[in-house]
Enzyme design. Structure first.
Site, PDB file in Angstrom:
ATOM      1  CB  CYS A 140     -36.487 -43.971  34.193  1.00  0.00           C
ATOM      2  SG  CYS A 140     -37.766 -45.158  33.744  1.00  0.00           S
ATOM      3  CG  ASP A 547      -3.606 -17.895  20.227  1.00  0.00           C
ATOM      4  OD1 ASP A 547      -2.479 -17.912  19.732  1.00  0.00           O
ATOM      5  OD2 ASP A 547      -4.490 -17.067  19.921  1.00  0.00           O
TER       6      ASP A 547
END
Length: 891
Positions: A140, A547
């Site tokens: 944590c 592309d």
């Protein structure tokens, strides 16, 4: 002379998570992503890559290896001299070092390095070492804070990065001033055990299944014992009241049986809490361990010193918070497992052919060039090239491909993939730590360093949240008796309850655990996302630009149509074309030769081959002159292309011929056939002799089968606009765009024109993704909000080029990526606001007596931590589409 990189693009754009500088003149060091494969330009105090140097008070020496000519040295010298307080600058070109004397009251080594970097040169420090430490108990942000404070006190540590979501700490330190043992001692002084360091042989086993169960750990056993004493205390407190007699006295207060049982519960269940609270205080960290320790000790002090009898509250805090910690560890372990599964893909051992026999050795001992034997059912241990054998290889762990890929001699294979059926011998081409799988795991581990905007907001907010709630707790305790008329004991309980709610653990962990879940899930499905910021950005994309070559199309020319003429068959046309083109190096010629070879047509004797520049080729086939080339070449040979007979009887009539030959088996090549084929994006080649036109061959870069479906699915998921950018001609671009279904196209673009097009889209829309091959499209990929590279498996360049890489050459993964990113953004929002809302709601309700202390622990801490982790894990259930189905989430 080295050409420094004057400008470079930072693909991350953000500072690493929990990455810190250390020391008076120490500097940030970390990997920054550069789309163009040039060396990253550093920017010192702005937070990019800056490497520490040897600082000797008012004299600092820097290693600048790129400074290798007088011109370079002068550029560096001029840049540094712009700083105030510079006394002398001595660049040594021969050694690549820079020595600077300066007034440390006016400037610093950091500022000097900044000026060197702004001159376009990289500062290096060969004395620095970067090590990774596994700290599984650090799960944590408050745990990370204690470790960070401890590392701040270690001389020689230049940077560190704590990653609670993976339980690792990456530390860079000056090996002349500190060692690995010093770093480990610092981490352990914060109360956490280091289980592994970089290079430990036990790392893989520790990451795998040999881990201690959370529920049978020593802390868990103490928790269960504590819970038993709490239950006994409650039994005497509420049910066996007659037997709940005084058995002792302490500080003038009575201790009943239930009170003693509660104290024993505190002593057993609170050991770890108070221990961690001590380390929090020692490291000046206002975290949940410190706050809970204060709450427990406060309850005991109030009970013993003031006779408030809060033993039950203290015991409840100790027991329930221990439960909360175990739940949090369990939840975080679930998130970490997804990354461990990636690490476990590669086997620990490999069978190697040496000295005429085989031996099994650890993968770390396999060298480049060794021959590895892989039997059916075994995992391929290293990246390499097949030198013997044939087999189908399951590449799903790397590329996400659902169907095994056939491999034979010369084919590339990847570590972690599975040999399904045949025997293979593989020549190793990369070391164990540098194979494709290792790079993927490393990039996934590092991905959480690039913080999302929401994560940055959470971290800023959390720095204010805890002090505000602590102050609120103090005010509530002091003011409740006067304002709300409560008793002092009740006011103290209110204050203790608010202390429980003061740590924003669930709130802080809500975003990184979601990012880890999403990124590791994507990696398992052949999509490498190189940062949480890129995951977030992909989910907010409005426009996807493609592309054409190699992205929407396969990038390989193939023969699409053969139209035989004047009594010739399709085989005749291909045989002549093969003879004419087999000496040509043009891609069109190669495609025709490949088609003829796959059709099994016979070869012809070729003489006097000649290339006719810009028009075609000429050669004698079996003594007869033949030509292949553009329609213009045959017009020059005085053929009437407007009236040509298609082959019917005795030959093969293709579908194209049938559609076009609707009058007396006659074709108008000039006005109909050729223009129509070209309108479909195809290149047309005519084949014939000086006297007869034999046939028409159409060649095209074939559209990917999944391209149209991908574009349609993206629109369905909410993409506002799709665009194709290509350097191809207008006619071909229009044909491909119409077939694929993009909203618009731009043709005949140079690389810089693609960049301009992307910039215009970025100005108009909030988010733009550019999808390309990862190499030729690098400038456009760098300019877009998110750059996505195609087919990056095994390709160093492509892996480093884009923000996101589709490991397999599969455009169909793009909708999955977009959906995953969208869902990840939704989960992050849910986690942030749910955790914040629950904490805030509970805190506001405490002074009115609506929130008992057990509810604050279970709902405010354990409940929310478990909830946000479980919600984040839902992302792992999203799967790419299979066949024509949309991406689905497993139920």
């Amino acid at each position: 002379m080295t050409s420094p990189n004057e400008e470079s693009h930072d693909g991350s754009g953000e500072l690493p998570d929990h990455t810190h500088n250390h020391g008076e003149d120490s500097h940030k060091q970390g990997h920054t992503h550069d789309h163009d494969h040039e060396h990253i330009q550093h920017t010192g105090q702005d937070g990019d890559d800056v490497t520490s140097s040897i600082d000797q008070g008012d004299v600092a020496q820097f290693s600048v290896p790129e400074m290798d000519c007088p011109s370079c040295a002068k550029k560096v010298e001029n840049s540094v001299e712009k700083l105030d307080g510079i006394q002398s600058v001595d660049p040594q070109v021969a050694t690549g070092t820079l020595t600077v004397s300066y007034d440390d009251e006016q400037t610093s080594a950091t500022a000097i390095e900044d000026r060197v970097e702004k001159a376009g040169y990289t500062v290096e420090n060969t004395g620095e070492v970067t090590s990774k430490f596994t700290v599984s108990e650090m799960d944590c942000p408050s745990c990370a804070g204690k470790i960070e404070n401890a590392l701040d006190r270690v001389g020689g540590v230049t940077t560190y990065e704590t990653k609670p979501t993976t339980g690792t700490v990456v530390v860079t330190y000056d090996s002349s001033r500190a060692g690995e043992a010093d770093v480990i001692d610092a981490i352990e002084s914060a109360g956490y055990e280091v289980t592994d360091t970089t290079g430990d042989k036990s790392e893989r086993q520790e990451a795998g299944g040999g881990r201690e169960s959370i529920w049978t750990s020593s802390r868990a056993l103490k928790t269960w014992v504590s819970g038993g004493f709490v239950a006994l205390g409650l039994l005497f407190e509420f049910f066996l009241t007659g037997q709940n007699v005084q058995i002792a006295g302490l500080f003038g207060t009575e201790l009943l049986v239930a009170d003693v049982l509660f104290l024993i519960a505190v002593a057993t269940g609170g050991q770890e809490i108070l221990r961690n609270g001590y380390y929090s205080a020692r490291n000046l960290n206002l975290d949940i361990d410190f706050l809970m320790s204060v709450a427990i000790l406060g309850a005991l002090v109030a009970s013993l010193a003031f006779g408030e009898a809060l033993y039950f509250e203290a015991a409840t805090l100790a027991f329930l918070f221990s439960i909360a910690e175990l739940l949090e560890r369990y939840s975080m372990d679930r998130a970490r497992n997804s990354l461990r599964e990636l690490m476990d893909l590669s086997p620990d051992e490999a069978t190697v052919k040496r000295n005429g026999s085989t031996e099994t050795i650890p993968v770390d001992e396999v060298a480049v060039g060794d021959i590895v034997v892989v039997k059916p059912g075994e995992k391929i241990p290293m990246d390499g090239s097949v030198v013997d054998g044939e087999s189908a290889v399951n590449q799903a762990p790397i590329t996400g491909e659902s169907v095994p890929v056939d491999k034979t001699t010369g084919d590339e294979v990847y570590a972690g993939t599975i040999n399904e059926e045949g025997y293979l011998e593989v020549e190793v081409t990369s070391e164990a730590g540098d194979n494709t799988l290792s790079r993927i795991v490393e990039m996934v581990e590092d991905a959480q360093s690039n913080k999302t905007e929401r994560e940055q907001f959470v971290e800023r907010f959390s720095t204010y949240y805890t002090p505000v709630v602590v102050v609120f707790a103090i005010l509530t305790t002091l003011a409740s008796p006067y304002i709300l008329g409560t008793t002092w004991s009740t006011a103290v309980v209110y204050g203790l309850t608010l202390l429980v709610l003061a740590c924003p653990c669930a709130f802080v962990i809500s975003t990184p655990v979601s990012v880890v879940s999403g990124i590791t899930s994507a990696a398992k499905n052949g999509v490498l996302i190189k940062g949480g910021n890129h995951l977030e950005a992909m989910g907010a994309v409005d426009v996807v630009a493609f592309d054409k070559t190699g992205t929407l199309t396969k990038g390989e020319l193939t023969v699409t149509d053969v139209v035989p003429l004047n009594g010739n068959s399709e085989e005749d046309v291909l045989r002549c074309a093969r003879g004419l083109e087999q000496r040509s190096e043009h891609p069109i010629g190669e495609a025709i030769v490949a088609e003829a070879g796959s059709a099994g047509v016979a070869e012809r004797e070729v003489d006097d081959f000649e290339s006719i520049t810009g028009k075609g080729v000429r050669a004698d086939l079996d003594g007869t002159p033949h030509f292949a080339g553009k329609p213009g070449l045959f017009e020059e040979l005085e053929f009437d292309l407007s009236h040509v007979h298609a082959t019917t009887d005795g030959g093969v009539v293709t579908q194209t011929a049938r559609q076009m030959c609707d009058r007396n088996n006659c074709l108008d090549l000039l006005e109909e056939t050729v223009p129509e084929l070209q309108a479909e994006g195809k290149t047309v080649v005519l084949v014939g002799t000086e006297d007869e036109l034999e046939g028409v061959i159409a060649v095209a870069d074939e559209i990917r089968p999944e391209a149209k479906r991908t574009v349609a699915r993206l629109k369905q998921l909410g993409v506002a606009r799709t665009v194709m950018l290509t350097g191809d001609n207008e006619r071909t671009a229009r044909a491909i765009a119409e077939q694929v279904g993009v909203d618009e196209y731009q043709a005949e673009l140079l690389p810089e024109d693609k960049v301009t097009a992307i910039e215009e889209l970025v100005d108009e829309y909030d988010g733009v993704a550019m999808v390309g091959d990862g190499i030729n499209d690098a400038p456009a990929l760098a300019t877009a909000t998110v750059g996505v590279a195609m087919g990056a498996a095994g390709t160093d360049t492509a892996l480093e080029t884009a923000d996101i890489a589709l490991m397999g050459d599969d455009l169909a993964k793009l909708p999955y990526l977009y959906e995953l990113a969208n869902d990840a953004n939704g989960v992050i929002r849910q986690n942030i606001w749910a955790s914040l809302g629950v904490k805030a709601g509970l805190a506001l309700a405490v002074p009115f007596g609506y929130v008992p202390i057990w509810l604050a622990v279970l709902a405010g801490d354990a409940g929310m931590t478990t909830a946000v982790t479980g919600n984040a894990m839902r992302l792992s259930r999203i799967r790419p589409a299979t066949d024509d189905r949309d991406a689905v989430a497993d139920s």
